[in-house]
Structures are given as structure tokens and as C-alpha cells.
Design an enzyme around this catalytic site. Sequence first.
Site, PDB file in Angstrom:
ATOM      1  N   LYS B  76       0.844  -1.200   0.000  1.00  0.00           N
ATOM      2  CA  LYS B  76       0.000   0.000   0.000  1.00  0.00           C
ATOM      3  C   LYS B  76       0.874   1.242   0.000  1.00  0.00           C
ATOM      4  CE  LYS B  76      -3.962   1.904   2.579  1.00  0.00           C
ATOM      5  NZ  LYS B  76      -4.829   1.726   3.769  1.00  0.00           N
ATOM      6  N   SER B 151      -9.773   1.579   2.720  1.00  0.00           N
ATOM      7  CA  SER B 151      -8.893   2.357   1.868  1.00  0.00           C
ATOM      8  C   SER B 151      -7.814   1.522   1.182  1.00  0.00           C
ATOM      9  CB  SER B 151      -8.197   3.450   2.698  1.00  0.00           C
ATOM     10  OG  SER B 151      -7.344   2.862   3.662  1.00  0.00           O
ATOM     11  N   SER B 175     -10.120  -0.585   6.970  1.00  0.00           N
ATOM     12  CA  SER B 175      -9.472  -0.439   5.663  1.00  0.00           C
ATOM     13  C   SER B 175      -8.713  -1.663   5.154  1.00  0.00           C
ATOM     14  CB  SER B 175      -8.521   0.759   5.687  1.00  0.00           C
ATOM     15  OG  SER B 175      -9.257   1.943   5.593  1.00  0.00           O
TER      16      SER B 175
END
Lengths: 95, 485, 491
Positions: B76, B151, B175
Site C-alpha cells: 500500500k 482504503s 481499511s
Amino acid sequence: MSIDLKTIKHISKLSRISVDEQKAEKLAGDLNSIFKFIEKLNELNTDKVKPLTSVAETTLKLRSDEVKSKDIRNEIIKNSPQDNEDYFVVPKVIE
Amino acid sequence: MSDITKQSLSELVKNIKEKKLSSNEVTKAFIDRSEKSKELNAYISEDYSSALEKAKKFDEKQNLDLKLPGIPIAVKDLFCTKNVRTTAGSKILNNFVPTYESTVTQNIWNEGAILLGKLNCDEFAMGSSNETSFFGNVQNPVDKNLVPGGSSGGSASAVAGQLTPITIGTDTGGSIRQPASFTGIVGLKPTYGSCSRYGIVAFASSLDQAGPMAQNVKDCALLQEIISTYDSKDSTSIDFKRNEYSKELTKNIKGKKIGIPKEYRVDGMPKEIEELWQKGIQYAKDCGAEIIDITLPHTSYALPAYYIVAPAEASSNLARYDGVKYGFRAKGENLIDMYEKTRSEGFGAEVQRRIMIGTYVLSSGYYDAYYLKAQKVRKLIKNDFDEVYKKVDAILTPSTPSSAFKIGEKKDDPVSMYLNDIFTVPVNLAGLPGISIPAGHDSKGYPLGLQIIGKAFDEQNILNIAYAMEEKISFKNKINDWWIK
Amino acid sequence: MSKDKLEYLISRKDNQYEVIIGLEVHAQVTSESKLFSTSSTKFGAEPNTQVSLVDAAFPGMLPVINEFCVKQAIKTGIGLNAKINNRSVFDRKNYFYADLPQGYQISQFKDPIVGEGKVILDMPEGQKEIGIERLHLEQDAGKSIHDLDPQSTYVDLNRSGVALMEIVSKPDLRSPDEVSAYIKKLRSIMRYLGTCDGNMQEGSLRADVNVSVRAKGSKNLGTRCEIKNVNSIKFMQMAIDYEANRQVDLIEEGESIDQETRLFDTKKNETRSMRSKEDAHDYRYFPDPDLLPLEVSNEFIKKLKSEIPELPDDKKKRFIKDFKVSPYEANILVSDIDTAKYFEEVVSKMGKNKDIKLAVNWITGELFAVLNNKNLEISQSPISSKNLAILVNLIKNGTISGKIAKTVFELMMDGDKDPQKIVEEKGLKQQSDPKALEALIEKIINDNREKAIEYKQGKEKLFGFFVGQAMKASGGKANPQLINEILKKKL
Ligand SMILES: [Mg+2]
Ligand SMILES: [Zn+2]
């Protein structure tokens, strides 16, 4: 309670995010619906509850007083939008 | 060897250790597939050429004692990676190249892994659909124009689409677990303080945790074992005895007491979710677990409290993005003008919205009514969990109140977007570990997940329960590679 | 002197006003590294060379607290007779400024590390107690430089993150003189403790000064103004004087005082408004989620207590009792730790048959004059405590006279010379052999027969003439007391 445009202007100033009229209207609408949702908390009586700031149930660990960081000015300044190799440079501060 | 990218992490590690595959072959395979998968928009930055170099180097001097020997991994874009651009999905960090490495990513490189690239995410991890990223929305491999969740949307999409064998995401309010659920993969949010936050772009410091995302529970356990270390550079890192999660993994969960909280049966929840939950309960029983009805009375207050606490912390954490030291700067006539334009142009709408909420709830006259109140509610939520954990070992809930939705569907209604995290947020507020495992499909064929919540530091237990249930569920993701022409 | 005379009051027509002052002193903690990072705190480095990723607030950087700074704050708290809190919390104070990289300052708001305490001031009219409200730890900001470029401001983050102790007094101060005494006392205590070097030129000690006025005898507090960041005692005094008079003038004109933050302009010698209450900062304090509460055990505090050296108040008492110095002298000797140290070294090196009074006179007289002239600290004294002790002993045991001693003292300054050696080399030893002096005096009387007769006839003024002649003949080395005695006998 409702968040009016004056309040939006105030928090825009505090958070240093410029907001024009149109954006302010949109934000006021969004924030009002979010705060309406948040108001649910008022159903709860929390007078006798101790606030919880961290779930980590330990206390602060202390480090020893040693200088480990070296002069990394180049590394630090490399990413800055404006500098003169010695200093970060920003537009004039006007009080 | 064909279909390298279809292999799980464990298979890849085994094949490399047995020299049936080289790191170079594996890395190349994932790069090829990633190249063919641009339509998913899972990557923000690719680091393929240096990945291949590293793979070659690894093959020249193989260290097969490592846990991730020459395994290529994309992460990420919230983790700072040395000399590789790190954006947090934001324009304001568009050109930011850290000179340092986050502890969590360093841990995986130390085990021989190789960085493939940086994965798309909601801007500063604020979102539940990956639609707030400055770098565009991410496609869910399950179906075109479907959000992957957020997210960690790019991360979920990359694992489900087999662009990376495993990945790490971050979870502040769901997330990791929510996108895992939307894409049919496994995602673990560890206990707060388990994984170091050093070098991770902060969203809400008291809630943020990094965690593994994988195709199966075993891979997830291995990755958790690697990333969870005590770190003196993070004052909230906790020095506890960590298990060797993958080695200690067992399907024997006989006699484990699993709680079913009635408050997670929310209004308007699709029937399919309720059915999935019931199926999950049955599976748990089949594994020998004992099911106990429990109550977590303050559940419905978690989301409102979260939407005070998280924005408050974020409003302060994001104050450093001011155009002075790094990142984007807009032209301004004077310092204040520069600040206001930089932050107005550099942050997207959702981030600005949350900074505004956070600023408001902390501002003079409102602190007690909002922020302090939320901290107290947080205490009540934690108390709820403490209370039930006297009776049960873990809690089973759905991961999300719905399956993945279409891109754009909830974009203009922040509150309905926030409701996505209704089942995941209480776990963050209480600092507990939670894992989402894929457990079935809805009528559209979209994956649905179940969440297992554990006691603090009891990752091993929920991994075991997930491992046992995984076998019973035997989930198969329905992905037809629609984006590959 | 009556107490009234010492009161600092501002008079207008028939009205008299009392001035109420409270201080927020920012004292830089003496430490090697910063409060939450491992960069150096050394003064005077090249810009931005002592800045870590943490100090410049890079994404993902986190604070880790320096144990030594915590100890320093607690020690200072002990020195201020204050309550040490077992649990304290670090908060974020949020505001934007070019030299504040995080966009917030980590400080302590609701739960400071040190609670209420007090310090005693020695004022001419007697002792006065000043209450301490609290002491908390916080980060310093960087430095903005506005005058190097017409369009831009330059930012140096070397100071960013350096540990500060903010010491907040109660509004117990009533005059510029008390403020001066208070700052000096705080400085003295912290220098004794080694917790702050008190160097005001380098910015190690600076204060926000809160000033309000009220009609004499009134019990209500007036509206206060805060004068920000004043970095010398002289400027504090000038700022208070200006500000108090400004406020009194406003009241006299029937106008109200706005609560505001003001700035002291050292060039114009006046305070001016920085911002009013309406646009006051809303700092949005909240507990820093990157840090956990700081807990210190009673054992930890006890251990630090055992490390506390003798502080000025106790030292003063001991000097008066053991060395029989006057309270006035004791104050001078203890006010600075290095002076006290020097004095005690002199005393211990003088040995058994010592004249402390004489030592005090030499230190506060000749030595202070020299230091003052040369602009030196006592720690840089050109004359060591050892040699000063020898010099005082030489006077005390009659080897040299006080007058000769001054000559010797001058010569000692060249490389901290041993006065004994100077006396020997230059032959400055006092002539104290009665036989030799008798011979010398007899010769003088013989050479000045007529004057001796005049003296005997009653012209007593001439005694001085003979003393002078004897001293001259001995090259100034004759023991004056002996000369006197012998002359009286022989004339
Ligand atoms: Mg102040
Ligand atoms: Zn302060």
C-alpha cells in the site's frame, strides 16, 4: 445544531484550507448531515465515564539521552519545494 | 512452471526453496500480470526494473532460510519506502520520495521479499471505496466498475487479481477487512501496538494498524509473523510475546467459545448477509466451537464516535502537509495564502471534509461536547468487549453490511459511505485484532466476508478459527480476468 | 527604609495603581539530544544541520521521549519545592507556522509533570514568596528569519524539538524589581541543578510576561495583556513599566483594556498589539495519540531527590551559620553556583587559620571588579581559587600588607601566578623583624633630628612624616603596625 457558513469560514481559517462560497455551501451541507449522524452520541449519559485516549494499556517508554541523528541537511532539504541549500524558504510571513 | 501468479504465497515459497522456481521467474510473472492489469489501476508507482534486479541478485546468492525468499510484493502506498515515491494517494505528496523505510516494510525486505511497487489507496487512507485517491479509483477484479473497498483498495485488488502474492495494508476503521471482504481475500487487522507505525503515513494515530492481506489464512499468518515486531521508534508499539503465527497455526478449535453479538443485526442489512452469518455460525459449530449469544450494547455508537476521533487526530496529523518541507506547494502571496492554497489544492474533497470535521470537534467550545464525549464512548465500547471476553474467546460477525457496490454509487453521500465500516470500526476503537475471511457470494456473485474478532494480542486464536472455518467454507473467488484482453 | 517607599505604584492625579505580574518562563532543558528525537541541541550550529526526520515532521515519523529531559524537569520541580505528578500527559497544541514543522507543538496542557510550588525572593524589604502554578515539558519551535530576503522568510529547524520547561508563576509579582529577582532566582536554582544553563543571550531563558493593573487596595484582577517572548531581564523590566503605564493611562481616560497578546519593541521601547482576543489562536489541544501517558513512580522521584545538590536557600543559611558572613554577603555568594563554588574552594584551601571575612572582601571586591572589567564569568576567572586563598593567607599571616597584596594581585593575573612566588621573586615580603626595623627607624630619626625635636615639642602631625619615611626606606615592605609601635617608643 447546524453548521452555518460563518462556522465553515472559521474552521477553514483554523485548518488553513481556503474555501470559496460554493465549496463552503457544499461543506456545510455535508458536515450537517455528518453531525446529525454524530448527534446520536447524545443519547448516552457519559458523565461518570473516564475518557479513553489510547487502547495501549502501557505507559510511555523512555529513551536515553544520546545524539544519534547526524547532519542530514541535504536529505531533509532535498524534498522541499523551495530552499537555498541552507534554509527552507517560504513566502514572506505577514503578521 | 505455468500459472505462477495463481500460486499462494506458501506454494511460491516452497517452490523457490525447492529450486523449482527462481525469484526472477516469480517476479517476472507478477510483473507481466501487473502490466496486463493496468485497467485495475491497482498501482500508483511501479518499481519493476529494480524488482527484477533484486530478484536476479537474490537468485545469484540465494538465502533460502528466509521466510519470503525472493518473493515479489507490492505494498500500500501509505508505507514509506526508501527512494521509492510514496504518495498516500494524495496530490500533496505526489512527488515525495522518502529517504527512509517503514519498520513494517523493512521487516518484509529483511525476510527476502522484493518491492514490486506501491498500491493505490484512498487519499491518506480516508475512504471505503478507493474513490478518494488522487490517482483514480481502483477496479475490483470481481467485476467491472465495482469498487474494491477501501482504503486498502489497491492492495485488495492486487491480491485478488493476483498482481502480488500477498500484501500489507493499513486499517484505521476497516481499511483492511472491508476491501478484503469486497474482493474475496483474507485480511487481518492486528491488535493496536502489534505492528509498528514508524514510517507509515499517519491517518488517525490511536487507530491505525498495518496488517497482512492474502489469498488464504496460512499466508496471512506467515506475513503477520513477519511484520509484527516491537519497535522502540514507535512509542505505542507494545512489547509482548509474539507467537510464530504460521507455525502455531491449527485447525483444532474444539471447545472455543465464539460469541454472536445481537447488535450486529442492523436495520436494512441484506438478507444475504444474515444468511451468510448463519452459515458461518454453523461452520464454527461444525469445527467444534461453542456458540454463545452475547451483547455489545454500545455498538451503534461506535461509528459516530469514530467519526469524531479519527477526523480529530487526522486534522492534526495532516497539519504537517503545508508546502514548507516537502510535497506540493501552491503559489501564495504570503505564508498564510500559500498554506491555504496548498492545502486546498493539494488535498481532495474527502480529506478536506475530514480535516474540517476534526478541526471543528477540537475547537474551543466543542471539545467537551464532541471529542471528549467520543473518548468516553470509546471507553464504553472497550468495556463492552472486556465484559464479553470474560465469557467468550472470540466474536463472529459479518465483515460488512453489504457486498461491494458500483463505482460512484455512494460517492456523494458521505454518511452512507461511512456506514460501510459499521462492523469493523468498533474493533479499531477497542484496539482489538480482527480478521475478515471470504465466506460466500451474494446473488450477483460478489464475495462476502465474515469477521472474527479476538482478544487483544490473541491473533493466534482468531487465525486458528479462521483457518478451521476456511476449510469448511472452501471459498472460490469468481474472477474471470475480465480486464485482461 | 519604609516598606511603602519600596512599593512599585503608578500614580496619576489622586489615584495609585498596583501592577500585577505573572511570568511564563521558557527554560531550555540542558540535554545532549532533543525531547523527542536524537538530534543534537548544541547552540550555534550551521542552519538545519541538527534536524532529524522527526524534527522536520516527515511523514510517518514518531516522537520517542528523552528520559533525561523528564529527569531534568522533575529535578527542577523539586528545586521549586513543587509537587511532582506521578502521571502526566502530552498534548498537541495545534497552529500553523513556518518554523513549526508538525503543525503542532507537543506540550503538556491539562496534566503537567510538575504542579504547584514556590520560590523565595530576597528583596531589600525582606523575603517574598512567589507561587509557582506549574511546570511542563514541551518542544521548542524552529527559527524564522525575516530579514535575509525581501520576498521570503528563511526557516532554520535546528531548535525544532529542543526540550523546554515552561515554568508558570502565579500572579504574585508586583514590580519590575521583583521580576528581575524572580528570574535571577529561577536561573540560579536551575544552574545549581544543572537543568538549564540560563544563558539568555542564546535564548535558553525567555519569558512571556502577563501584566495587569488595578487601583491600589482593590482585590479584583484587571484585564491582562501578555507580552510575548522577552529575552532579557532589562527588556522585561522596560516592557512591564511601559505596559503598566499604558494600561493606567487607558483606565484614567475611561477606556477599557483589551485582553491581547503584545510584542515588546526593543528599539522603540514600547509594547504593541500582536493580536487581540477575537483572533486569538484556537489551539485545539488534545492528548497526543503518538505518546502514552508519562508515569513516574515515587521511587523514581525519590532517587532524583537524592541527587539534588544543596540549593541557594540552604547554602545561604549554611554560609551565615558556618562562615559568619552577613545575609547580604551570603546572598551575593550563593546567587550564582559558580561564585558559591569558588568561594567554598577558597575557604577550604585557606586551611586552618583562615580569615573568611577577608576572603569575602577580596572576592566581592577586587575579583568581581576584574571580572566585571574583563566581562568574564567567575568560572573563567584569571585567578584560581587556590591562588586567591594563598593570597588571602599571605595577608592574614602578615607576610604582605593589604597594599602590597593589591600589587601582587595585579601580577597574579598574568597566567594565574602563585602569589607566594611573586612575593619571593619580587622581594615583596613584609619587613617584620623588630631589630632591623629599629635600626632603620633610628637612622631616620638621626637623619631628621630637627623634625624629631619639633614632634616632641607637640607637632604631632609629624608622626605621619616618620611613618612615610620608614615605609619608603623599606620599599613599602615594612609592617606598618610594627613601624607605629617602634616610632612611638623611639620618638
Ligand atoms: Mg505562553
Ligand atoms: Zn510554552
